[in-house]
Design a protein around this motif. Structure first.
Motif, PDB file in Angstrom:
ATOM      1  N   ASP A 319     -16.848   9.076  -8.561  1.00 30.99           N
ATOM      2  CA  ASP A 319     -16.754   8.409  -9.966  1.00 30.99           C
ATOM      3  C   ASP A 319     -17.289   7.071 -10.202  1.00 30.99           C
ATOM      4  O   ASP A 319     -17.170   6.383 -11.028  1.00 30.99           O
ATOM      5  N   LYS A 320     -17.658   6.354  -8.922  1.00 31.05           N
ATOM      6  CA  LYS A 320     -18.069   5.169  -9.065  1.00 31.05           C
ATOM      7  C   LYS A 320     -19.619   5.104  -8.738  1.00 31.05           C
ATOM      8  O   LYS A 320     -20.316   5.983  -8.194  1.00 31.05           O
ATOM      9  N   SER A 321     -20.330   4.090  -9.583  1.00 29.08           N
ATOM     10  CA  SER A 321     -21.847   3.958  -9.523  1.00 29.08           C
ATOM     11  C   SER A 321     -22.278   3.379  -8.344  1.00 29.08           C
ATOM     12  O   SER A 321     -21.400   2.538  -7.694  1.00 29.08           O
ATOM     13  N   MET A 322     -23.519   3.244  -8.092  1.00 32.37           N
ATOM     14  CA  MET A 322     -24.193   2.610  -6.719  1.00 32.37           C
ATOM     15  C   MET A 322     -23.869   1.178  -6.849  1.00 32.37           C
ATOM     16  O   MET A 322     -23.827   0.321  -7.847  1.00 32.37           O
ATOM     17  N   GLY A 323     -23.048   0.757  -5.756  1.00 31.53           N
ATOM     18  CA  GLY A 323     -22.734  -0.752  -5.698  1.00 31.53           C
ATOM     19  C   GLY A 323     -21.453  -1.251  -6.646  1.00 31.53           C
ATOM     20  O   GLY A 323     -21.066  -2.398  -6.423  1.00 31.53           O
ATOM     21  N   GLU A 324     -20.781  -0.270  -7.178  1.00 28.83           N
ATOM     22  CA  GLU A 324     -19.707  -0.565  -7.926  1.00 28.83           C
ATOM     23  C   GLU A 324     -18.310  -0.915  -7.036  1.00 28.83           C
ATOM     24  O   GLU A 324     -18.291  -0.146  -6.037  1.00 28.83           O
ATOM     25  N   LYS A 472     -23.890   7.443   6.515  1.00 33.87           N
ATOM     26  CA  LYS A 472     -23.954   8.719   5.617  1.00 33.87           C
ATOM     27  C   LYS A 472     -25.012   8.132   4.563  1.00 33.87           C
ATOM     28  O   LYS A 472     -24.990   6.871   4.399  1.00 33.87           O
ATOM     29  N   ASN A 473     -25.750   9.082   3.969  1.00 32.67           N
ATOM     30  CA  ASN A 473     -26.373   8.788   2.729  1.00 32.67           C
ATOM     31  C   ASN A 473     -25.532   8.594   1.363  1.00 32.67           C
ATOM     32  O   ASN A 473     -26.063   9.147   0.543  1.00 32.67           O
ATOM     33  N   LEU A 474     -24.901   7.883   1.454  1.00 31.89           N
ATOM     34  CA  LEU A 474     -23.957   7.440   0.212  1.00 31.89           C
ATOM     35  C   LEU A 474     -23.994   5.960  -0.005  1.00 31.89           C
ATOM     36  O   LEU A 474     -24.504   5.211   0.500  1.00 31.89           O
ATOM     37  N   GLN A 475     -23.313   5.585  -1.010  1.00 24.37           N
ATOM     38  CA  GLN A 475     -23.334   3.993  -1.523  1.00 24.37           C
ATOM     39  C   GLN A 475     -22.751   3.204  -0.436  1.00 24.37           C
ATOM     40  O   GLN A 475     -21.966   3.719   0.487  1.00 24.37           O
TER      41      GLN A 475
END
Length: 475
Positions: A319-324, A472-475
């Motif tokens: 539920d979080k946007s990239m960098g939030e 991991k390829n996540l934020q």
């Protein structure tokens, strides 16, 4: 011959009494503590280093019962065990029992820190610390702590194939302390703080011999340097407050400087600010870094627990946007992760035990404890008691689903009663934020299969817990 016989008859009862006292020298005779045994500090320190301290204590309990006497750090000491003993220690009348550390530690941390204060002084200083460390105040700092964690991972984790967890966690927790509690940003001054602080910590629980080139002597000198640096910080912040270029709540020091009584006078003296800053540095640096390190070890060793923690944290991350940044509301959703942390603290409490000091002659459980003696208690003894926690060697976070079911004064990683650690909420926030970022950004496996650890005096995993990491390829 008759003279010899008379002398023998006169001496023999005294001889028998001395023999009996020697044979039971660690036992607490009814109504008296007798003569303390000297030189047992080294035995306890060696046991802590070898991770056999709990065994050392259990042997004392089996041999002498839940109350016995010994000598630790140069003072006659009474060891007490059990929930009733914990209540006696943590809720004892401040006019009879003082929360004093051994003189060797007091010389390093100072005599006006919270560990040393009693009665109204303790309440005054504790209330001042809590005004900054309470949940309502810390809510607005979640983003700032999260920012420090993300910066740390960027500098020390990303782009690496192998890291050593404990020293990096100590670096991270100290940076958070410097930023949030002291308003000291990254740079040469913070680096100097870290260097002196680490030297100070290294000798805190060493044998208190104040001779050149000993660890204790080095710790004392480093403590003096750290205190001078804190005094300089206080002067800088007091000047900014007077010039109205600083917010009263931008960090712990400015908060303490801003608290005034009804006459407009500072509630906390400069000496008390210095000594309590020292205490917060030690408590916040070591305990949190140790907890996070052993959580990393646990998650590598227990796939089921790891999967449950990961699921909880991924639910939040999606539920979080990239960098939030994370928020206080996100932390309230990390219930299982915190139960895992609490079970880790039960099995491997960062603080082995503690001391109190008797201010007058007192009675406990039918025994007389003289004025000036230390009272020594050990955290893990009730944590690993199978009458309190069934199958205590089994890792089971479900124990904390209903915390009210745990008897009072049995679970003590943060203390209990009116002396419970004021930094409890700060430690919880810090731990949950770090674990979220780790499990959502990395996978890892241990590089050292050895599962033992030592205490120095905090738990230290083998080689500082080296791990192999994969991003991991996540934020």
């Amino acid at each position: 011959m008759s003279t010899l016989l008379i002398s023998f008859l006169l001496f023999f009862p005294i001889f028998l009494l001395l023999v009996r006292k020697k044979r039971s020298s660690n036992r607490l005779p009814p109504g008296s503590l007798g003569v303390p045994i000297i030189g047992q500090s080294l035995g306890l320190l060696r046991a802590m280093k070898a991770n056999t301290a709990e065994k050392w204590i259990k042997q004392r309990i089996r041999k002498y019962g839940p109350i016995s006497k010994l000598s630790l750090f140069g003072k006659p000491t009474v060891f007490v065990y059990g929930p009733a003993a914990n209540k006696f220690v943590f809720n004892g009348d401040s006019s009879t029992i003082a929360n004093q550390q051994p003189k060797s530690i007091r010389m390093i941390l100072g005599d006006r820190c919270l560990l040393e204060l009693s009665g109204q002084d303790h309440k005054r200083v504790r209330d001042a610390l809590v005004s900054f460390l309470k949940p309502e105040s810390l809510k607005k700092y979640v983003e700032k702590i999260d920012g420090e964690i993300r910066e740390h991972l960027k500098l020390h984790w990303h782009g690496k194939e192998q890291i050593t967890v404990l020293p990096l966690m100590k670096t991270l927790t100290f940076n958070i302390i410097c930023s949030l509690l002291f308003g000291l940003e990254r740079g040469p001054k913070r680096d100097q703080f870290v260097s002196n602080f680490e030297t100070m910590i290294a000798g805190m629980w060493s044998v208190p011999v104040n001779l050149p080139f000993t660890r204790y002597n080095g710790s004392l000198k480093a403590s003096a340097r750290v205190q001078n640096m804190v005094k300089d910080l206080i002067q800088e912040k007091r000047k900014k407050l007077e010039q109205k270029t600083a917010s009263p709540h931008q960090d712990l020091i400015t908060c303490l400087l801003s608290i005034r009584d009804e006459n407009g006078q500072e509630v906390i003296t400069e000496k008390e600010i210095v000594h309590n800053v020292m205490l917060v540095m030690v408590a916040g640096h070591d305990t949190s870094s140790v907890l996070i390190t052993f959580l990393v070890r646990l998650l590598a060793n227990d796939p089921a627990v790891y999967a449950a923690v990961l699921q909880e944290q991924e639910e939040i991350a999606k539920d979080k946007s990239m960098g939030e940044f994370l928020t206080w509301e996100d932390l309230t959703k990390m219930k299982y992760t915190w139960r895992v942390a609490m079970e880790t603290l039960r099995m491997i409490p960062p603080v082995f035990g503690g001391f109190r000091n008797t201010l007058k002659d007192i009675e406990y459980d039918g025994y007389h404890i003289p004025k000036g003696w230390q009272i020594f208690w050990v955290t893990s003894m009730t944590h690993m008691d199978n009458t309190i926690f069934p199958e205590p060697s089994k890792f089971d976070p479900s124990r904390f689903e209903n915390q009210s079911s745990i008897p009072p004064y049995c679970y003590l990683p943060f203390g209990a009663g009116y002396r419970i650690c004021p930094g409890y909420e700060f430690a919880r926030i810090e731990t949950l934020l770090v674990i979220h970022r780790l499990v959502t950004q990395f996978t890892w496996k241990l590089q050292c299969s050895d599962n033992v650890f030592s205490r120095d005096p905090m738990p230290v995993p083998t080689k500082g817990l080296p791990i192999q990491i994969v991003p991991k390829n996540l934020q």
